[in-house]
Structures are given as structure tokens and as C-alpha cells.
Motif scaffolding. Structure first.
Motif, PDB file in Angstrom:
ATOM      1  N   GLU A 188      -2.785  73.104  58.184  1.00 20.07           N
ATOM      2  CA  GLU A 188      -3.167  73.851  59.387  1.00 20.07           C
ATOM      3  C   GLU A 188      -4.115  74.986  59.043  1.00 20.07           C
ATOM      4  OE1 GLU A 188       0.498  73.655  62.640  1.00 20.07           O
ATOM      5  OE2 GLU A 188       0.178  75.442  61.438  1.00 20.07           O
ATOM      6  N   ARG A 189      -3.796  75.709  57.968  1.00 18.61           N
ATOM      7  CA  ARG A 189      -4.619  76.877  57.618  1.00 18.61           C
ATOM      8  C   ARG A 189      -5.960  76.460  57.027  1.00 18.61           C
ATOM      9  NH1 ARG A 189       0.606  78.598  54.899  1.00 18.61           N
ATOM     10  NH2 ARG A 189       1.843  78.340  56.797  1.00 18.61           N
ATOM     11  N   PHE A 190      -5.999  75.341  56.313  1.00 22.22           N
ATOM     12  CA  PHE A 190      -7.292  74.811  55.881  1.00 22.22           C
ATOM     13  C   PHE A 190      -8.168  74.541  57.103  1.00 22.22           C
ATOM     14  CE2 PHE A 190      -5.086  72.721  51.992  1.00 22.22           C
ATOM     15  CZ  PHE A 190      -5.297  73.845  51.228  1.00 22.22           C
ATOM     16  N   ILE A 191      -7.596  73.867  58.092  1.00 21.46           N
ATOM     17  CA  ILE A 191      -8.347  73.503  59.297  1.00 21.46           C
ATOM     18  C   ILE A 191      -8.747  74.749  60.075  1.00 21.46           C
ATOM     19  CG2 ILE A 191      -8.182  72.315  61.518  1.00 21.46           C
ATOM     20  CD1 ILE A 191      -6.404  70.217  60.133  1.00 21.46           C
ATOM     21  N   ASP A 192      -7.838  75.719  60.164  1.00 18.62           N
ATOM     22  CA  ASP A 192      -8.148  76.970  60.881  1.00 18.62           C
ATOM     23  C   ASP A 192      -9.371  77.661  60.287  1.00 18.62           C
ATOM     24  OD1 ASP A 192      -6.075  76.670  62.656  1.00 18.62           O
ATOM     25  OD2 ASP A 192      -4.698  77.981  61.565  1.00 18.62           O
ATOM     26  N   LYS A 193      -9.535  77.556  58.973  1.00 19.02           N
ATOM     27  CA  LYS A 193     -10.660  78.200  58.294  1.00 19.02           C
ATOM     28  C   LYS A 193     -11.937  77.357  58.345  1.00 19.02           C
ATOM     29  CE  LYS A 193      -8.771  81.999  56.426  1.00 19.02           C
ATOM     30  NZ  LYS A 193      -9.303  83.370  56.563  1.00 19.02           N
ATOM     31  N   GLY A 194     -11.849  76.175  58.941  1.00 19.22           N
ATOM     32  CA  GLY A 194     -13.030  75.338  59.077  1.00 19.22           C
ATOM     33  C   GLY A 194     -13.245  74.355  57.947  1.00 19.22           C
ATOM     34  N   TYR A 195     -12.241  74.174  57.070  1.00 19.82           N
ATOM     35  CA  TYR A 195     -12.361  73.201  55.994  1.00 19.82           C
ATOM     36  C   TYR A 195     -11.927  71.829  56.501  1.00 19.82           C
ATOM     37  CZ  TYR A 195     -12.877  77.297  53.063  1.00 19.82           C
ATOM     38  OH  TYR A 195     -13.335  78.477  52.531  1.00 19.82           O
ATOM     39  N   GLN A 196     -12.740  70.826  56.210  1.00 19.06           N
ATOM     40  CA  GLN A 196     -12.419  69.472  56.675  1.00 19.06           C
ATOM     41  C   GLN A 196     -11.363  68.854  55.770  1.00 19.06           C
ATOM     42  OE1 GLN A 196     -15.328  66.212  56.297  1.00 19.06           O
ATOM     43  NE2 GLN A 196     -15.059  65.855  58.489  1.00 19.06           N
ATOM     44  N   VAL A 197     -10.378  68.196  56.397  1.00 20.06           N
ATOM     45  CA  VAL A 197      -9.238  67.632  55.674  1.00 20.06           C
ATOM     46  C   VAL A 197      -9.150  66.136  55.947  1.00 20.06           C
ATOM     47  CG1 VAL A 197      -6.734  67.683  55.402  1.00 20.06           C
ATOM     48  CG2 VAL A 197      -7.979  69.817  55.801  1.00 20.06           C
ATOM     49  N   CYS A 198      -8.906  65.370  54.900  1.00 22.19           N
ATOM     50  CA  CYS A 198      -8.605  63.947  55.015  1.00 22.19           C
ATOM     51  C   CYS A 198      -7.221  63.712  54.420  1.00 22.19           C
ATOM     52  CB  CYS A 198      -9.650  63.109  54.282  1.00 22.19           C
ATOM     53  SG  CYS A 198      -9.322  61.330  54.311  1.00 22.19           S
ATOM     54  N   ILE A 199      -6.281  63.248  55.226  1.00 19.37           N
ATOM     55  CA  ILE A 199      -4.896  63.062  54.800  1.00 19.37           C
ATOM     56  C   ILE A 199      -4.624  61.577  54.588  1.00 19.37           C
ATOM     57  CG2 ILE A 199      -2.463  63.435  55.390  1.00 19.37           C
ATOM     58  CD1 ILE A 199      -3.419  65.652  57.328  1.00 19.37           C
ATOM     59  N   ILE A 200      -4.221  61.221  53.372  1.00 16.52           N
ATOM     60  CA  ILE A 200      -3.780  59.861  53.083  1.00 16.52           C
ATOM     61  C   ILE A 200      -2.284  59.812  53.364  1.00 16.52           C
ATOM     62  CG2 ILE A 200      -3.736  58.017  51.376  1.00 16.52           C
ATOM     63  CD1 ILE A 200      -6.568  59.057  52.096  1.00 16.52           C
ATOM     64  N   ASP A 201      -1.898  59.090  54.409  1.00 16.67           N
ATOM     65  CA  ASP A 201      -0.542  59.151  54.961  1.00 16.67           C
ATOM     66  C   ASP A 201       0.128  57.775  54.845  1.00 16.67           C
ATOM     67  OD1 ASP A 201       1.737  59.766  56.351  1.00 16.67           O
ATOM     68  OD2 ASP A 201       0.776  59.899  58.313  1.00 16.67           O
ATOM     69  N   PRO A 202       0.797  57.492  53.742  1.00 15.05           N
ATOM     70  CA  PRO A 202       1.356  56.142  53.539  1.00 15.05           C
ATOM     71  C   PRO A 202       2.480  55.791  54.509  1.00 15.05           C
ATOM     72  CG  PRO A 202       1.212  57.358  51.459  1.00 15.05           C
ATOM     73  CD  PRO A 202       0.977  58.336  52.557  1.00 15.05           C
ATOM     74  N   GLU A 203       3.271  56.770  54.944  1.00 12.17           N
ATOM     75  CA  GLU A 203       4.470  56.485  55.719  1.00 12.17           C
ATOM     76  C   GLU A 203       4.375  56.909  57.178  1.00 12.17           C
ATOM     77  OE1 GLU A 203       6.783  54.717  54.482  1.00 12.17           O
ATOM     78  OE2 GLU A 203       6.073  54.711  52.404  1.00 12.17           O
TER      79      GLU A 203
END
Length: 573
Positions: free
Chosen positions: A277-292
């Protein structure tokens, strides 16, 4: 390489008396040759700029007229971000003998002290225009148009992010785009007001200062470790949690590889969600690898894949091509044994995209023991120079050594001693000297920065916003259970009215007799309940002050407590 774009002002920054020196041009060419993009951000009109600076084509993009015009020299494409002020405005200025007066595609410009007349005309005609100053220049533009809005539009068009941009300027009209960017710089001749707002000030003036900045980028930004670098500003730090006394502790948002580990139910997901959340709040793009499929309710993200559909690399890159979009790659449709191969095929595409665009800034790999099992040679997929990886696992001892060897920050929940021991045994690292707790209470963690001399430290986890909102909805509307309910009983225990949430509390509070209300008020039962059952310290403190205000009538104290609750919790009308 994190800083992929240099955005620079022209007059007083890149140029001296309207001219750019050969040394400055040479430095710009070297920066461009390193793979970076150049954007010129100027208050000048485009035709005027090209006349005084024929080397405009050196830049990938020009933002002219103080943010109102975008121009791409390679294609000669031109975009206007506003309309020219009405002819009646220009005529009114001319009728008042405003001189000099220049009219561009969007901008109308003059010089001090004509600003008083300009403002008078804007007011008399009722126009939605703004006046921007630049070291004596007076520029009139549509409301909301400035160098920041122009640069943002240019970056969006180029598929690039302000988080990968260094900006340099000298005057007051530069502040908007300087503050927008990841790293802001003022040349030595900049106004004091500008120097006081930026991350770094060069020792040299004008073009020589830009050369100084370029040399710094070509050396420091190419090193593997930016964490202690002077070109990594503190204002983008990410809150990790709270220390004793509610002091916040931080991590830098760049060039870190984090392992977050602990047993199931220990709070890994809560901590990981908060960091993301805080990465995104600061404007950093996030890619989450979500196996489950554990991140499917995550806000501000696009989800690709499900139990029936496997996302392709092309689909992933298409979503991430927009800097403002964050992505969850759901791998429930991929068999567990096939997941390492899937990631091995996807990651090179993500890392190649990083070379071109600087994004995604963070790649989060959940259940990393399945994605990079100890039997897998992760070094084939993860080069040792990679950073911006957050790995989440229950079993660090089952993660490939080549993957764990990238880690420089270990965060443990629930069982830090076991987590750190498993990690150190796997990578051959020495355990820290400081004693580690064998077990932590829920809501706590221990962080260890491996590349510093700092010993591991304990912190309190900050709940993610979406979890706090979920808790708030539960407190407002849910069923807290008998042990956490409030009971209006009265002084003789004649009543047994149960409030299982805040809505019911307010409804019962409005209906009970004054004597019962005051009985609990004077005993400070309301603030105790809010403190111990609702666990809202600030609300409890405010209600406690109301309870201690003896001159309030029952109606007044009811209204004040109701208002205090409604400020924090959304209750049905």
C-alpha cells in the motif's frame, strides 16, 4: 539504473544568457548515450526556443510554454494542453499598452511590473486564468497548467514515471515540476526559495551545475547500492512500522531486496499488504506474483489470471505499460510444480521492461518457496544485480539459495529466532550478535538490515488502510461478541441493553434515560469501552475529555460523543 529521465529547465539552468555551452551539450549527449531520456521543460514558446537552441532535437521531448505545449522533436508531434486565452483578453492588454507582450499557442507573457494590469484585466473579464512568475517574467496560462502538469502529460505519453525522473531548475516557476519528481535539484544560481525546497543544490551554476548533476548520475546511479547515496532523498522513505513511543521506522524504497517470513497466521500478509500500500501511495509501480489468490481484494490494482485462465507475459507487460497501473498476477491456474517455470519465463520480460522504463519498481513474490524452491537454480532467472524484490514465505529454508543470496533486509514475524536461523543456515550468513526473541506477539515484527552494522530491532506493525477500513466497518456494523460488547445496565443493574457495535451503541444511547446515560458517563465506561474493545485510543481520549466535562447536560454529552464517533466511522444515515 533507477534515474532514467532528466528533466531540465532552460534559461538560467541549462543555458546562460540563452546559450548552452559545448561542455553542457557534451554531458547531455553522454547521459543520453547511457540509455536515459532527456526532457526540456521551459517557459519559452517553441519557435523561440528552436531559434535560440538549434540542438533541441537532442531532447526526447520538449515541454514548452510553461507546461502548455508538448513537442516531440523526432516526430515533430505537437500537443496543446490548453486553449489560447480569449481574444478579448489579449486586446484588453494591448489597449492598456502592456509592453512587451507575446502571445504563444496557449501562453500570454509579459514582464514585471505589468502583473497588476494583467490581474486587473483577468478579474474584470471574469476569466479562469492564472499568473505565474519567473524571475521577472509574467506568464498567463489556463488554470491548472504549469510545468508539473506538462511534464506529467509528457511522461504519460512516453510511458515513463516521475518516480524515475530527476528534475533540475532555478526559478519559482520550476518548483511545481521539481517537487513532482523523484529527485529535485537546484543549480547554484537558483533563487533561495528554490534551493530551500529541493533535495540537492549543485556547487556550480547554470550549465556547469547541470554537468555536475550528470556526472553524479553517471557514477552514483550506476552503482549497485543507492541506499546511502546522496541522490536518494528521505522524503520517499516507506514506513515500516512503529518503535517505542510511536516513533516511526523506515526503509528506503529503492535498491532493496526484502525477505518477509514467518509461520502462517503470524501477520505476514498484514505486513506485506501495508508495505505494498505504501509503495503504491508513493507512486511506485508494483507487480505482485500471487500463486494462491491471496491478494484478490487488493485496492488500486488490476488482476490478471484465475483458476481457469493463465495470464501471458504479453498481457502482463500491456497492463504495466501504464505507469499508474499496479498488477496482480494470479497463478491459481498454474500447477504448483509448473510455477517456477512460469516465473522463470515471466521475470526476464519484467526485468527487460525495467531497463527500458525503470518499472515495475517492486516485484512482490508471494509463496516464494513454491516459486523458487531449493531444488531450483534461481540464478538463471534472478541476476545478482536485481533489486526491488519483496519475497514472502513461510519456509525460508525451502527457498533456493541463489534467491536468498539477493536479500539485504530480513523481516520476521511470530518466530524471528527460527526465521533468522533458517535464513542464515541457508545462505551461510552469521546470526546477529543481539539476542532474538523466540516468539512475538501478534502485530509485531523484527527487521534486520544485513548490510549495516545495526542489530535487528523490534517494531509494531501498522495495519494496512484496507484492513483498518475493514476493522472500522466491523466496529461500526459487525458483531463484536459478548466479551467486547457494551452493556447499558444503569446504576442498579436493572437494564441489560447490549450494543454489539457502534451503530447499536448510538441507537441505545439515544434511547436510554438520562440517569442511565449519566451513570455510565461518570464512571467513564464509554471511553474505557472504546479503548479496550474498539481499540481506538484517539477516540477514547476525546470521549474521556467529554466525560470529565461536568457542566455538560445529558443531551450535550450525547451529541458530543456521537459527533466524535461519526468523525471516525461512517454510520448509516
Amino acid at each position: 539504473m533507477h534515474y532514467l529521465i532528466l528533466a531540465t529547465d532552460y534559461d538560467g539552468t541549462l543555458a546562460k544568457d540563452g546559450k548552452v555551452s559545448e561542455a553542457t551539450l557534451d554531458a547531455l549527449k553522454r547521459l543520453q548515450k547511457s540509455g536515459r531520456k532527456l526532457i526540456l521543460v521551459t517557459g519559452r514558446q517553441l519557435e523561440d526556443l528552436i531559434e535560440v537552441f538549434p540542438e533541441t532535437s537532442l531532447f526526447d521531448c520538449v515541454v514548452a510554454e510553461n507546461g502548455a505545449v508538448i513537442y516531440f522533436p523526432s516526430t515533430r508531434e505537437e500537443l496543446l494542453l490548453g486553449e489560447l486565452p480569449p481574444e478579448k483578453f489579449v486586446n484588453a492588454l494591448r489597449s492598456r499598452n502592456i509592453d512587451p507582450l507575446s502571445v504563444g499557442k496557449v501562453i500570454v507573457a509579459t514582464w514585471e511590473p505589468n502583473e497588476t494590469e494583467v490581474l486587473t484585466v483577468i478579474r474584470e473579464l471574469g476569466l479562469d486564468l492564472q499568473v505565474i512568475f519567473n524571475k521577472g517574467a509574467v506568464m498567463v496560462l489556463p488554470a491548472g497548467v504549469n510545468k508539473a502538469s506538462g511534464l506529467s502529460a509528457a511522461l504519460d505519453k512516453m510511458g515513463l514515471s516521475v518516480r524515475n525522473t530527476v528534475a533540475v531548475g532555478d526559478a519559482e516557476n520550476d518548483l511545481s515540476f521539481l517537487k513532482l519528481c523523484e529527485f529535485s535539484v537546484a543549480v547554484a544560481n537558483a533563487l533561495p526559495s528554490v534551493k530551500g525546497e529541493v533535495d540537492w543544490v549543485t556547487e556550480a551554476s547554470r550549465g556547469e551545475g547541470v554537468v555536475e548533476l550528470i556526472e553524479r548520475l553517471l557514477t552514483l546511479d550506476l552503482t549497485e547500492d543507492l541506499r546511502e547515496s546522496s541522490i536518494l532523498p528521505d522524503r520517499h522513505r516507506i514506513v515500516l512500522g512503529n518503535l517505542d513511543g510511536d516513533r516511526e521506522t523506515y526503509i528506503q524504497p529503492l535498491n532493496r531486496n526484502i525477505l518477509l517470513a514467518g509461520i502462517s497466521g503470524g501477520g505476514k500478509s498484514t505486513l506485506a499488504t501495508g508495505l505494498i500500500e505504501r509503495f503504491i501511495d508513493k507512486g511506485y509501480q508494483v507487480c505482485i506474483i500471487d500463486p494462491e489468490g491471496d491478494y484478490q481484494s487488493f485496492d488500486r490494482t488490476v488482476i490478471l489470471g484465475n483458476a481457469q485462465q493463465i495470464p501471458s507475459s504479453a498481457e502482463v507487460l500491456t497492463v504495466l505499460s501504464k505507469p499508474e497501473q499496479n498488477l496482480i498476477v494470479n497463478l491459481m491456474g498454474v500447477k504448483i510444480d509448473d510455477r517456477p517455470l512460469f516465473l522463470a519465463q515471466l521475470l526476464p520480460s519484467l526485468l527487460e521492461m525495467r531497463v527500458r522504463t525503470g518499472r515495475p519498481h517492486w516485484i512482490v513474490i508471494d509463496e516464494v518457496h513454491h516459486m523458487f524452491p531449493s531444488s531450483w537454480n534461481a540464478a538463471v532467472t534472478l541476476p545478482q544485480s536485481v533489486n526491488g524484490i519483496l519475497m514472502v514465505t513461510v519456509h525460508p529454508e525451502h527457498v533456493a539459495t541463489s534467491a536468498l543470496s539477493l536479500i539485504d533486509t530480513v523481516i520476521a514475524v511470530k518466530s524471528p529466532m527460527q526465521t533468522f536461523t533458517d535464513f542464515c543456515n541457508t545462505v551461510g550468513h552469521q546470526l546477529p550478535n543481539a539476542p532474538l526473541p523466540s516468539e512475538l506477539a501478534s502485530g509485531s515484527g523484527v527487521a534486520w538490515f544485513l548490510k549495516t552494522e545495526e542489530q535487528p530491532f523490534q517494531f509494531k506493525v501498522i495495519l494496512p488502510v484496507q484492513e483498518r477500513q475493514r476493522h472500522m466497518r466491523n466496529y461500526a456494523e459487525g458483531n463484536l461478541g459478548n466479551d467486547r460488547c457494551f452493556f447499558f445496565r444503569g446504576e442498579d443493574d436493572k437494564l441489560n441493553l447490549k450494543a454489539q457495535n457502534l451503530i447499536m451503541f448510538m441507537q441505545l444511547a439515544a434511547g436510554v434515560d438520562d440517569r442511565t446515560w449519566l451513570h455510565h458517563l461518570h464512571l467513564q465506561d464509554y471511553s474505557n469501552w472504546l479503548q479496550n474493545s474498539i481499540k481506538d485510543e484517539s477516540l477514547a481520549k476525546e470521549v474521556s475529555e467529554i466525560e470529565k466535562t461536568t457542566e455538560l447536560s445529558p443531551a450535550d454529552s450525547r451529541d458530543r460523543i456521537k459527533t466524535a464517533i461519526e468523525k471516525r466511522y461512517t454510520l448509516p444515515a
